[in-house]
Design an enzyme around this catalytic site. Structure first.
Site, short mmCIF file in Angstrom:
data_model
loop_
_atom_site.label_atom_id
_atom_site.label_comp_id
_atom_site.label_asym_id
_atom_site.label_seq_id
_atom_site.Cartn_x
_atom_site.Cartn_y
_atom_site.Cartn_z
N ARG A 1 -5.27 75.00 38.50
CA ARG A 1 -5.42 76.31 37.85
C ARG A 1 -6.37 77.22 38.62
O ARG A 1 -6.14 78.43 38.73
CB ARG A 1 -5.89 76.13 36.40
CG ARG A 1 -5.84 77.42 35.59
CD ARG A 1 -6.12 77.20 34.12
NE ARG A 1 -7.49 76.76 33.89
CZ ARG A 1 -8.01 76.57 32.67
NH1 ARG A 1 -7.25 76.75 31.60
NH2 ARG A 1 -9.26 76.17 32.52
N ARG B 1 -10.96 94.51 51.83
CA ARG B 1 -10.98 94.45 53.29
C ARG B 1 -12.36 94.70 53.86
O ARG B 1 -12.64 94.39 55.02
CB ARG B 1 -9.98 95.46 53.87
CG ARG B 1 -8.53 95.15 53.54
CD ARG B 1 -7.61 96.24 54.01
NE ARG B 1 -7.92 97.52 53.38
CZ ARG B 1 -7.27 98.66 53.64
NH1 ARG B 1 -6.28 98.68 54.52
NH2 ARG B 1 -7.62 99.78 53.02
N LYS C 1 -8.06 83.08 35.51
CA LYS C 1 -9.41 82.83 34.98
C LYS C 1 -10.40 83.48 35.93
O LYS C 1 -10.98 82.84 36.82
CB LYS C 1 -9.65 81.33 34.85
CG LYS C 1 -10.80 80.96 33.93
CD LYS C 1 -10.79 79.47 33.64
CE LYS C 1 -11.99 79.04 32.81
NZ LYS C 1 -11.98 79.59 31.44
N GLU D 1 -6.25 84.71 20.97
CA GLU D 1 -7.18 83.65 21.40
C GLU D 1 -8.55 83.88 20.79
O GLU D 1 -8.81 84.90 20.16
CB GLU D 1 -7.28 83.63 22.92
CG GLU D 1 -7.81 84.92 23.53
CD GLU D 1 -7.86 84.89 25.05
OE1 GLU D 1 -7.60 83.83 25.63
OE2 GLU D 1 -8.16 85.94 25.65
#
Length: 292
Positions: A50, A103, A151, A184
């Site tokens: 993950r 960059r 995440k 959630e």
């Protein structure tokens, strides 16, 4: 404690990154929360997978292979002589300038691994009693902005929900998605039980939690029907049982939401069964990577 910092083990009070690190300036980075139990790191391979998926999604190249990251985590535990621990690997874009353009960064991502002795997030007493939660006004981030599967180091909306819970004197906050469906918790996944059936939101507006996956696997092994589907706030209030899952929270029952009693007002039988089953599969070689 010693912290892994770019290949070196540094005393925690000396571990530091540049003030120009884009992880600090812009939340440009990824992390994982992992647990070790009694000498075994729980589902380490899945967490590593993950972490690298999150990094790939934001075009961040981790300067370690998956195997090297695995060994770095295990060595950090060994250096600190830990058998049970919370583990936090972090990879940032690295130092750059004050603009957001990646960059302009050095091309050398910062890799940090922190390990700490830490038991359950809520503690045994609160877990036995059950948590009290509120529904936050802060919404979970919609997938058409930044995928909840990433995440990342940007957790501000979760923090705002947590602040709402703090102000309300609650243990946890539950977030809805932009359509009003339950998404959630502030740092965990949500489950409800209704008439013996387990329901959890699909991973559209929530993180695909590894403890969430484990709870689903355990429920199915116990012949408890499980469904991933959207449900509303009224279904949450009317649930027979409710619990949250997460690496830090493990499996924790919720007995009250917005001052509405959930079920009997005590941790329910299915929740308690899953807690027992979860504890039985931690700290064993079948689910963990040995530290020593």
């Amino acid at each position: 404690m010693k912290v892994y910092l770019n290949g070196q083990f540094v005393p925690e009070e000396e571990a530091a990154v540049s003030v120009f690190d884009h992880g600090l300036l812009y939340g440009d980075g990824v992390f994982e929360g992992i647990r070790a139990y009694d000498g075994y790191v729980f589902k380490l391979d899945r967490h590593i997978e993950r972490l690298y998926d999150s990094a790939k999604a934001i075009a961040l190249e981790i300067p370690l292979t998956k195997e090297q990251m695995t060994q770095a985590i295990l060595e950090t535990l060994r250096v600190n002589k830990l058998r049970s621990s919370y583990i936090r690997p972090i990879v940032t874009r690295g130092p750059g300038d004050l603009g957001i353009d990646p960059r302009r960064c050095s091309g050398k991502p910062t890799v940090i691994i922190i390990v700490k002795e830490w038991k359950s997030l809520y503690g045994e007493e609160i877990t036995k009693r059950g948590l009290r939660a509120i529904v936050a006004s802060t919404r979970a981030r919609p997938p058409d902005t930044l995928s909840p599967s990433i995440k990342s180091l940007n957790y501000l909306n979760n923090i705002m929900a947590r602040i709402e819970a703090n102000h309300a004197g609650a243990d946890e906050a539950i977030m809805l998605d932009t359509h009003g469906f339950v998404a959630e918790g502030s740092a965990d996944n949500v489950f409800i039980v209704k008439r013996g059936r387990l329901l959890t939101p699909p991973t559209v507006a929530c993180l695909p939690g590894i403890t969430r996956e484990t709870a689903i696997e355990l429920a199915r092994s116990e012949k408890i029907p499980v469904s991933e589907e959207f449900f509303t706030l009224s279904a949450l209030y009317g649930a027979d049982e409710c619990f949250i899952t997460g690496t830090a929270a493990e499996i924790a029952p919720i007995i009250e939401i917005d001052r509405r009693v959930i079920g009997t007002g005590h941790p329910g039988p299915i929740t308690q069964r899953l807690i027992e089953k979860f504890r039985a599969i931690t700290g064993i070689p079948q689910t963990g990577t040995p530290i020593y």
